[in-house]
Design an enzyme around this catalytic site. Structure first.
Site, PDB file in Angstrom:
ATOM      1  N   GLY A 154       0.824  -1.204   0.000  1.00 26.71           N
ATOM      2  CA  GLY A 154       0.000   0.000   0.000  1.00 26.71           C
ATOM      3  C   GLY A 154       0.858   1.253   0.000  1.00 26.71           C
ATOM      4  O   GLY A 154       1.962   1.276  -0.544  1.00 26.71           O
ATOM      5  N   GLU A 155       0.330   2.321   0.589  1.00 29.20           N
ATOM      6  CA  GLU A 155       1.060   3.582   0.770  1.00 29.20           C
ATOM      7  C   GLU A 155       1.433   4.251  -0.550  1.00 29.20           C
ATOM      8  O   GLU A 155       2.282   5.136  -0.589  1.00 29.20           O
ATOM      9  CB  GLU A 155       2.336   3.372   1.592  1.00 29.20           C
ATOM     10  CG  GLU A 155       2.110   2.693   2.923  1.00 29.20           C
ATOM     11  CD  GLU A 155       3.419   2.394   3.649  1.00 29.20           C
ATOM     12  OE1 GLU A 155       4.462   2.976   3.269  1.00 29.20           O
ATOM     13  OE2 GLU A 155       3.400   1.590   4.583  1.00 29.20           O
ATOM     14  N   GLY A 156       0.837   3.834  -1.663  1.00 26.38           N
ATOM     15  CA  GLY A 156       1.164   4.417  -2.952  1.00 26.38           C
ATOM     16  C   GLY A 156       2.382   3.819  -3.613  1.00 26.38           C
ATOM     17  O   GLY A 156       2.750   4.214  -4.726  1.00 26.38           O
ATOM     18  N   ALA A 157       3.034   2.838  -2.961  1.00 25.51           N
ATOM     19  CA  ALA A 157       4.291   2.300  -3.490  1.00 25.51           C
ATOM     20  C   ALA A 157       4.100   1.600  -4.829  1.00 25.51           C
ATOM     21  O   ALA A 157       4.891   1.794  -5.766  1.00 25.51           O
ATOM     22  CB  ALA A 157       4.908   1.341  -2.474  1.00 25.51           C
TER      23      ALA A 157
END
Length: 373
Positions: free
Chosen positions: A319-322
């Site tokens: 997640g987290e935009g990675a």
């Protein structure tokens, strides 16, 4: 506020410009189709920019909306409830996957606290100053937000989109930092797609065991009972089973489409918000790309409903935009190829001197050499 009003404000990317970009592709020395989906990406970006040839993506930015969800108290996440601030701190300190990738790609990261459950003093003022409320309600038994808070959150997302567009950001990688966010996201997707809880329940970014998965499935089932009566009103739906971060992301996506600012979606949370936004404005998904496959079943259903095909499938679940950030170089490469590859030398009638025929033969030799390569 009525999110349906966005339907009249959002236009599709310029179809005429896209046709011009397609015609330019046909004239390139590289044979049509040889670059696969990169051709399609370049043309999509050209239409979004209203520019032929396409301009390079020069000012991308990662935007992450952060919030805690009360439903995490049920043990539905691999992380403890109320620990989103730790994820934010790791990103700010450069110790998270998205921070490492952003540093490697020289892309700035902006974190927006929409509903983190922590003392504001634990995080920089630039992060917490937009907070709508401290944490979101437990959606299986209560509303995530009040009606006023939901509207404030949507307007927050709209304001962030305007700030990014005004500052020259030409493409956004959109993600979230949350604990319990995938439970709320799966509920939204199940409600909008008319499916059961078991069909959309995944294991989240941190991973959960079978017992936690059953608790998560039960929480989504109970939240769905509360969501179905308000399906006709997207804002009320976000207030009932969404959260401050999800409502803000929905507002961001809608206003980004209004401002003609392309967005790469990350995982299930961004996809769920996009699905809500699509329900309000059916043209909005034309401004988005699906960055990656997260492995969450709710994301797959949402993307299928919006007819968005992910660019990457590397099994990135953090997640987290990675995962979406990994897709950014692909989009930048597509823009560079579309803009910089030469066109074929045009065929010119021979006037008898033989010069034009020689030039034409040289141009054809160049094409054959490229084909062979």
């Amino acid at each position: 506020m009525n999110l349906d009003d966005f339907s009249d404000l959002i236009e599709r990317p310029d179809g005429g410009v896209r046709r011009d970009a397609e015609e330019r592709r046909e004239r390139r020395a590289v044979p049509p189709g040889a670059l696969g989906r990169l051709d399609e990406l370049g043309e999509w970006l050209s239409a979004a920019q209203q520019s032929v040839p396409v301009r390079a993506v020069g000012q991308p930015r990662v935007v992450l909306f952060a919030g805690d969800h009360g439903v995490a108290e049920l043990g539905v996440s691999g992380r403890a409830a109320g620990t989103t601030h730790e994820l934010v701190r790791a990103a700010l300190d450069g110790a998270s996957p998205v921070a490492v990738l952003a540093r490697r790609f020289s892309v700035p990261v902006r974190i927006v606290d929409a509903g983190i459950d922590c003392d504001p003093e634990l995080l920089p003022e630039s992060v917490v100053r937009h907070r709508v409320r401290r944490g979101s309600g437990r959606i299986d038994i209560e509303d995530a937000l009040s009606a006023e808070e939901a509207e404030r959150a949507v307007r927050l997302g709209m304001a962030i989109a305007d700030e990014e567009a005004d500052s020259g950001t030409d493409l956004v990688v959109l993600g979230d930092l949350s604990v319990g966010g995938t439970t709320a996201a799966a509920t939204l997707v199940a409600a909008l797609c008319g499916t059961d809880a078991s069909v959309v329940t995944g294991r989240g970014g941190a991973g959960i065991d079978d017992l936690a998965w059953m608790r998560k499935c039960a929480a989504i089932r109970d939240a769905l009972r509360r969501a179905r009566p308000v399906l006709g009103d997207q804002l009320e739906l976000l207030a009932t089973v969404g959260g401050a971060d999800l409502a803000a992301m929905t507002g961001f996506l809608l206003q980004s489409a209004v401002r003609r600012m392309p967005v790469i979606l990350d995982g299930v949370v961004a996809s769920a918000c996009a699905l809500v936004a699509q329900r309000a404005a059916f043209r909005a998904p034309d401004w988005w790309l699906a960055g990656q496959v997260s492995g969450e079943p709710a994301q797959a259903k949402a993307l299928d409903r919006m007819a968005l095909t992910p660019l990457l499938d590397h099994g990135v679940t953090v997640g987290e935009g990675a995962g979406a950030l990994l897709a950014l170089p692909l989009v930048q490469a597509a823009a560079a190829l579309a803009a910089e590859l030469p066109e074929r030398t045009p065929v010119v009638a021979d006037d008898g001197s033989g010069t034009e025929a020689a030039e034409d033969a040289a141009g054809q030799d160049e094409v054959r050499n490229l084909d062979a390569t």
